[in-house]
Motif scaffolding. Structure first.
Motif, short mmCIF file in Angstrom:
data_model
loop_
_atom_site.label_atom_id
_atom_site.label_comp_id
_atom_site.label_asym_id
_atom_site.label_seq_id
_atom_site.Cartn_x
_atom_site.Cartn_y
_atom_site.Cartn_z
N PHE A 187 7.12 2.26 0.13
CA PHE A 187 5.84 1.80 0.70
C PHE A 187 5.58 0.36 0.28
O PHE A 187 6.24 -0.16 -0.61
CB PHE A 187 4.68 2.65 0.17
CG PHE A 187 4.82 4.11 0.42
CD1 PHE A 187 4.76 4.63 1.71
CD2 PHE A 187 5.01 4.99 -0.64
CE1 PHE A 187 4.88 5.98 1.93
CE2 PHE A 187 5.13 6.34 -0.42
CZ PHE A 187 5.07 6.86 0.86
N HIS A 188 4.56 -0.21 0.86
CA HIS A 188 4.06 -1.53 0.43
C HIS A 188 5.18 -2.51 0.22
O HIS A 188 5.26 -3.17 -0.80
CB HIS A 188 3.28 -1.40 -0.88
CG HIS A 188 2.07 -0.56 -0.78
ND1 HIS A 188 1.11 -0.77 0.17
CD2 HIS A 188 1.67 0.50 -1.51
CE1 HIS A 188 0.16 0.13 0.01
NE2 HIS A 188 0.46 0.91 -0.99
N ASN A 189 6.04 -2.57 1.18
CA ASN A 189 7.24 -3.34 0.95
C ASN A 189 7.09 -4.81 1.24
O ASN A 189 7.60 -5.65 0.52
CB ASN A 189 8.35 -2.78 1.84
CG ASN A 189 9.57 -2.52 1.04
OD1 ASN A 189 9.83 -3.22 0.08
ND2 ASN A 189 10.31 -1.50 1.41
N LEU A 190 6.36 -5.12 2.32
CA LEU A 190 6.31 -6.50 2.79
C LEU A 190 4.93 -7.11 2.55
O LEU A 190 3.94 -6.41 2.36
CB LEU A 190 6.64 -6.55 4.28
CG LEU A 190 7.99 -5.95 4.67
CD1 LEU A 190 8.18 -5.98 6.17
CD2 LEU A 190 9.13 -6.68 3.98
N LEU A 191 4.89 -8.43 2.57
CA LEU A 191 3.62 -9.14 2.48
C LEU A 191 3.04 -9.16 3.89
O LEU A 191 3.61 -9.78 4.79
CB LEU A 191 3.85 -10.56 1.96
CG LEU A 191 4.61 -10.65 0.63
CD1 LEU A 191 4.90 -12.10 0.26
CD2 LEU A 191 3.83 -9.97 -0.49
N PRO A 192 1.91 -8.50 4.12
CA PRO A 192 1.44 -8.26 5.49
C PRO A 192 0.99 -9.53 6.23
O PRO A 192 1.01 -9.54 7.45
CB PRO A 192 0.26 -7.30 5.30
CG PRO A 192 -0.13 -7.42 3.86
CD PRO A 192 1.08 -7.82 3.10
N ASP A 193 0.61 -10.57 5.50
CA ASP A 193 0.09 -11.75 6.20
C ASP A 193 1.17 -12.77 6.51
O ASP A 193 0.86 -13.90 6.91
CB ASP A 193 -1.02 -12.40 5.36
CG ASP A 193 -2.18 -11.45 5.17
OD1 ASP A 193 -2.60 -10.83 6.15
OD2 ASP A 193 -2.65 -11.30 4.02
N PHE A 194 2.43 -12.35 6.31
CA PHE A 194 3.52 -13.30 6.53
C PHE A 194 4.47 -12.76 7.60
O PHE A 194 4.51 -11.56 7.85
CB PHE A 194 4.27 -13.54 5.22
CG PHE A 194 3.42 -14.26 4.20
CD1 PHE A 194 3.52 -15.62 4.03
CD2 PHE A 194 2.49 -13.56 3.45
CE1 PHE A 194 2.72 -16.29 3.12
CE2 PHE A 194 1.68 -14.21 2.53
CZ PHE A 194 1.80 -15.58 2.36
#
Ligand code: ADP
Ligand code: MG
Lengths: 225, 399
Positions: free
Chosen positions: A94-101
């Motif tokens: 989970f929570h793998n990527l930076l969502p604003d990028f």
């Protein structure tokens, strides 16, 4: 083959007193360079705990942990931070990527941290990795717009960015449908062949584990197999 | 640094509404800061111009002749003596041009003054006579601004009197009066101007004549009784007075020697301003700190990811401190712009209209407001940023 990671007598105990939970109890493990291993075991057996210790994100209660000849138990926090930036890649469930990028920005993050900026060389490798993951038309997509399988493939590309010797994947396919999971595993096999990267992949899915050259099972805080 | 700035900027643009509100909140604080600066500064200027503004900043007064020798030490008599028959500064006239050429000196007014009587018909009034050099009538007090009838220009044979005195003596513009000095010399003069200073005091007491008329009245063909000096910066008076004394050998006195209570009032007012402005800054700091604390809390999993990818604690601190700095900078600039726009309708440079707030747009301390806001925002973000950097990546990712 040479030993990339050597772990001896590894103990990890959470809490103290009444809440004391021994998770890893004198675990021994050696990972050879270029190996793709599956880490099996029921939920709560300590797979994630072992991966975070191997990834220098957590210190063991006792025992030895060496990688590339470095004593990572003795290393300072900043030394371990730099070490994992250069030598270890992660893929989480989970929570793998930076969502604003964007996808590309996520992939080149480890390189930008290392260089202090997003270099053209890093961008080129990032694009190449995304293309190898079959995401050439998603390079500039905000990651929020990607499907679960696409996100995991971006995460794999990012884990490979700095050409680490070791990639630790904690149930990378746990959230994916069978087709997407198969795709991710295929890509891992491909990268392993192309770049000789060592993988340790935790899963409780026997079918996924069967795709790996070696199967390790965590039982009673020790590794078997 | 540059990469941390990119991430900070992205975080701010990712939630535009939230960032906008936060920047607006900071801007309001800055606006209050600037408005208070302009108001307190303008108020101080108003008080100064209404009080200290009309007095000399530095004055050279003739020393009264040694009383111990002449009058056996009676202070009352000494007082009487010095105010009626002023002592002479025989060399003062030689220094006028020199003092005028000093940097920071705005105007110099050579004067001969003393006491006397105005007679109009059967009515007599005691006055203090002030002889001013023609063309320099408004060098110290703005007589031009106070004249309600006639002119402030003083020529030979002209006298400028206060409105109250004119009323007391039933005097009209253009009528003639007799003015006699304590030296017993008398001369006929024409009322060429009537002034009104408002505060009542000088309107009844002081009559202005030309320097030449005063020379005749006090039998002083040479010398002066007083030299009044106005400076561009009235707070420079304390430094200027000894400089003038050293240069001329004449005792120059700063207005602060007698005007201490004005200074006290002004400093009390300035303290109130500092207090209010501090509150505006504290509001900004609390706002930025709480917003960043919220932001770091919301982004804990991401911070964990960044740490796992090898981002140092320092890098995470930098990302959030830069966010604070950007908010401070944007809020500061916006607040300063809003403040400037809001102050535009007020007249500049202390030309205050009666009934309106004495606001001076030039005293908005815009640079200071932006600088302090930036500093405050950076300080406010350090604590949230540090606690963000201390997040355990394992628990953060596992959330
Ligand atoms: N931070 C922690 N504090 C206390 N107990 C923990 C912590 N992390 C993991 N555990 C415990 O350690 C055991 C192993 O957890 P984990 O390594 O996540 O297992 P797995 O990944 O195999 O499911 C579990 O019983 C879990 O409750
Ligand atoms: Mg787990």
């Amino acid at each position: 083959m040479s030993a990339l990671v050597v772990v001896q007598d590894l103990v990890k105990t959470f809490g103290a007193g009444l809440t004391e939970t021994p998770v890893l109890r004198g675990l021994n493990l050696t990972l050879q360079t270029g190996e793709v291993s599956a880490l099996l075991g029921p939920s709560g057996s300590g797979k994630s705990t072992l991966l975070t210790i191997l990834g220098t994100l957590m210190q063991p209660t006792s025992g030895a942990h060496q990688m590339l000849g470095c004593d990572l138990v003795r290393a300072s926090d900043s030394a371990r931070t730099a070490f994992r930036n250069q030598h270890i890649g992660f893929v989480f469930q989970f929570h793998n990527l930076l969502p604003d990028f964007t996808a590309l920005e996520n992939v080149i993050f480890p390189a930008a941290i290392r260089a202090g900026r997003e270099t053209a060389v890093a961008q080129a490798r990032g694009k190449d990795l995304l293309a190898r993951m079959g995401l050439q038309d998603r390079i500039h997509f905000p990651t929020a717009h990607l499907s679960g399988g696409q996100k995991q493939r971006v995460a794999v590309a990012r884990a490979l960015m700095n050409r680490p010797e070791l990639v630790l994947a904690d149930e990378p396919t746990g959230n994916l449908d069978r087709a997407s999971a198969g795709q991710v595993m295929e890509l891992i096999a491909q990268i392993n062949q192309d770049e000789g990267t060592t993988f340790l992949i935790s899963t409780h899915d026997e079918k996924i584990a069967a795709l790996c050259a070696r199967q390790l099972v965590v039982v009673d805080g020790q590794v078997q197999g | 640094m540059l990469y941390a700035l990119k991430i900070a900027g992205r975080y701010l643009t990712a939630s535009k509404a939230q960032t906008g509100l936060l920047v607006l909140g900071v801007a309001v604080g800055v606006f209050i800061f600037i408005f208070m600066s302009a108001l307190i500064g303008g108020l101080a200027e108003l008080i100064l111009s209404r009080t200290v503004g009309d007095i000399a900043h530095v004055s050279i007064q003739a020393e009264p002749e040694d009383p111990a020798l002449l009058l056996a030490g009676s202070p009352l008599l000494v007082q009487q003596k010095s105010s009626t028959t002023a002592a002479n500064l025989p060399t003062a006239a030689n220094f006028i041009a020199l003092i005028e050429s000093l940097p920071g000196v705005r105007a110099v007014s050579p004067q001969i003054s003393g006491a006397g009587f105005v007679t109009h018909g059967a009515q007599v009034a005691q006055v203090s006579i002030n002889g001013l050099m023609a063309g320099r009538e408004s060098a110290i007090a703005n007589l031009d601004g106070y004249v309600v009838e006639g002119t402030a220009r003083l020529g030979a044979g002209s006298i400028l009197i206060g409105k109250r005195l004119a009323e007391d003596l039933n005097l009209l513009l253009g009528q003639s009066v007799r003015l006699s000095s304590t030296k017993g010399i008398e001369t006929a003069l024409t009322v060429t101007g009537i002034y009104q200073m408002g505060a009542g005091g000088p309107d009844r007491r002081t009559a202005y004549v030309s320097l030449g008329t005063a020379r005749t009245l006090f039998a002083m063909p040479q010398g002066l009784t007083r030299v009044e000096i106005k400076l561009t910066d009235l707070y420079a008076a304390d430094a200027m007075a000894p400089q003038i004394t050293a240069l001329t050998g004449l005792t120059a006195k700063s207005w602060t020697v007698d005007g201490a209570q004005f200074l006290e009032a002004l400093s009390a007012q300035a303290k109130t301003g500092v207090f209010l402005k501090s509150f505006a800054l504290i509001t900004i700091v609390i706002g930025v700190a709480s917003a960043l604390l919220l932001s770091t809390y919301r982004r804990r999993p991401e911070i964990g990811i960044m740490r796992a990818m090898g981002a140092s604690e320092r890098f995470v601190v930098l990302v959030f401190v830069l966010q604070g700095a950007l908010i401070g900078l944007m809020g500061g600039l916006l607040g300063a712009a809003l403040g400037y726009a809001a102050l535009l309708p007020f007249p500049a440079g202390g030309q205050f209209r009666t009934g309106s707030l004495p606001i001076d747009i030039k005293q908005g301390s815009y640079g200071l407001a932006i600088g302090l806001t930036l500093l405050g925002a950076i300080l406010a973000s350090i604590w949230p940023a540090r606690s963000a950097a201390k997040v355990d990546p394992v628990t953060a990712i596992g959330q």
